[in-house]
Design a protein around this motif. Structure first.
Motif, short mmCIF file in Angstrom:
data_model
loop_
_atom_site.label_atom_id
_atom_site.label_comp_id
_atom_site.label_asym_id
_atom_site.label_seq_id
_atom_site.Cartn_x
_atom_site.Cartn_y
_atom_site.Cartn_z
N VAL A 52 0.84 -1.20 0.00
CA VAL A 52 0.00 0.00 0.00
C VAL A 52 0.87 1.25 0.00
N GLY A 56 1.35 4.03 -3.01
CA GLY A 56 1.06 5.43 -2.73
C GLY A 56 2.25 6.33 -3.00
N LYS A 155 -4.88 0.17 -10.16
CA LYS A 155 -4.59 0.59 -8.78
C LYS A 155 -5.76 0.28 -7.86
N LEU A 159 -5.71 -2.48 -4.70
CA LEU A 159 -5.96 -2.09 -3.31
C LEU A 159 -7.16 -2.84 -2.73
N PHE A 185 -3.71 5.78 0.49
CA PHE A 185 -3.27 6.03 -0.88
C PHE A 185 -3.49 7.48 -1.28
#
Length: 531
Positions: A52, A56, A155, A159, A185
């Motif tokens: 994560v 990010g 993305k 996630l 994020f």
């Protein structure tokens, strides 16, 4: 846990649950990979958080370059509205990209490599800043859009999948895990506004005399053209900003052309900024390629909305999602997200910051926007655990309406600098709420259909952006604000309908569960136990 007809389990595995004791006496328990909580070791939690944070961080570096460049387009490349049309080209191609590409590209390359390769498609947009012409900027903008659809869908899917794995390991609700991961994020993502604008502001504010000042300093009596420019600029300053800036700003008028605040910066400074931004994008691509784990690690045996399909049938998954009533109801608020982002990037910067204060100050104001946006994104995920979604959305709605009304009546001027920062900060908070909540809501409403739901999110967000960019060179700012306000109110109505339907379904499910509990309880009291 499942059972097979086999030997009885060991006596050491006794349980206090009477029902399970009966099953254990007759069947053998077998662990299944796709359902058991012990699929991953507890230490996997740290690896999930690593992914994560790395994603990010990579998006922050990448969009440091993209947003830093985009925020300057409506002011630096203002001739013939080149910058604004380029932004419109980006979001126009993003619409097509979201329809046709995400499920196919993710199926070919997987989420990790889709992100890495999509980063590369943004690089021509940065390179084109060295020679900004219609035949270089427009194709580069189209490339960004075609890469953006798969990028954002990959993305979001990544996630969501690792949030499900995180929930299985920790026992946390998937809804909470998804919202928390999206909050983290978007904290990184929105801080890209900070670094991108810090770079542009530092370079544009450094060294030498700004070109407009140098032009006026070299004015002589014999140079009638320069003398006329100086006279017009002086008269405009004496008129004050009320007549030409803020809600009264109309692109392309003679008054705007003569405004000294709107003169573009030196070419050498633009080239330096562009070189820095290009290096950021290369670094982001390498970070994802090296440090992010493939999604197959967490999505084994998992079927998404695009799994097992190919060709036109695979594309139809994205369009089929539009038949879902929930998807239709959240379309207006999704379009509003794209429209408000386009407004703050193009119209607010041009009509308020550039016109009222100067191009070199755009970065400083947008830094404030990015800081508040990033901080709000990380706190929103934790806040909804206490308040739920609805109060947070109501707060954002009230604040955004107040901001739009303020922009309709406020006249920007360099003497009231604090107001620029306050408006940017509050707008950033609202944008964070919309992004985090509507993104996470898309995953919560459509479990197992993430590719299609997130593809639709990006499709309609892009539609809002491209429409806003398309009419930006032709409409005055007050008209744009009224359109934005109308879309916000329609979007809020659709979101309210979704929440009401969710509440009704949850209430019905609770009543059914309560009825089943009472039935079992009564059977137990009458000694009617099945053996």
């Amino acid at each position: 846990m499942v059972y097979t007809i086999s030997d009885k389990v060991d006596k050491a595995e006794k349980t206090t649950d009477p029902g399970q004791q009966v099953m254990d006496a007759k069947f053998h328990r077998v662990k299944t990979k796709d359902t058991d909580d012990d699929e991953f070791a507890p230490s996997e939690i740290y690896r999930i958080w690593k992914n994560v944070l790395v994603i990010g961080f990579a998006f922050m570096i990448h969009f440091t370059a993209f947003w830093g460049t985009s925020n300057l387009q409506s002011s630096v490349n203002a001739d013939d509205a080149l910058g604004t049309f380029t932004l419109a080209a980006i979001y126009a191609s993003l619409i097509l990209s979201n329809i046709f590409l995400p499920t196919i590209v993710i199926r070919w390359f997987g989420c990790k490599w889709t992100v890495a390769l999509s980063f590369i498609t943004y690089m021509p947009f940065i390179i084109a800043q060295f020679y900004p012409k219609f035949y270089t900027m427009i194709p580069a903008g189209l490339a960004v859009g075609f890469g953006g659809g798969p990028l954002w869908c990959a993305k979001c899917t990544y996630l969501t999948v690792i949030a499900e794995a995180y929930g299985r390991i920790t026992g946390t609700s998937t809804d909470i895990a998804v919202t928390r991961f999206f909050g983290v994020f978007f904290m990184f993502y929105q801080f890209s506004q900070v670094w991108g604008n810090l770079i542009s502001s530092a370079v544009l504010s450094s060294g030498g005399i700004p070109e407009p000042t140098a032009l006026l300093t070299n004015t002589t009596v014999s140079n009638l053209t320069s003398l006329l420019s100086e006279t017009v600029a002086t008269s405009l300053q004496s008129e004050g900003p009320n007549d030409i800036c803020g809600a009264n700003f109309c692109p392309g008028t003679e008054a705007q052309t003569a405004n000294p605040n709107l003169h573009p910066p030196e070419t050498s400074k633009i080239n330096l900024i562009t070189g820095i931004y290009l290096a950021c994008m290369v670094a982001a691509c390498l970070v994802v390629a090296i440090f992010v784990d493939p999604m197959q690690r967490y999505g084994k045996g998992r079927k998404g909305s695009g799994s097992g399909l190919s060709g036109l049938r695979l594309l139809a998954v994205t369009m089929k999602q539009l038949a879902n009533p929930y998807q239709i109801l959240i379309l207006p608020i999704t379009m509003f997200i794209g429209a408000e982002q386009a407004f703050i990037a193009a119209d607010f910067n041009a009509a308020y910051v550039s016109c009222g204060w100067g191009i070199s100050n755009i970065g400083f104001v947008m830094i404030c926007f990015g800081v508040c946006n990033g901080i709000a994104a990380i706190f929103i995920g934790n806040l909804i655990k206490i308040t739920g979604r609805s109060p947070v959305i109501c707060f954002a709605l009230s604040l955004h309406v107040a901001l739009i009304v303020t922009l309709l009546v406020w006249q920007p001027a360099s003497s009231n600098k604090l107001v620029f920062f306050v408006i940017a900060a509050l707008w950033g908070i609202c944008d964070a709420v919309w992004l985090v909540q509507i993104n996470s809501l898309s995953g919560i409403l459509f479990p197992g259909q993430e590719e299609a739901s997130y593809s639709n999110f990006r499709l309609w967000e892009s539609t809002g952006s491209v429409i806003t960019y398309a009419y930006s060179p032709y409409l005055c700012t007050d008209v744009k604000l009224y359109l934005l306000l109308g879309l916000l109110l329609i979007g809020a109505s659709g979101y309210t309908a979704v929440e009401y339907q969710q509440y009704k379904h949850k209430h019905v499910d609770e009543e059914k569960a309560k009825g089943k509990f009472e039935l079992v309880h009564n059977n137990t009291k009458s000694d009617e136990v099945a053996e």
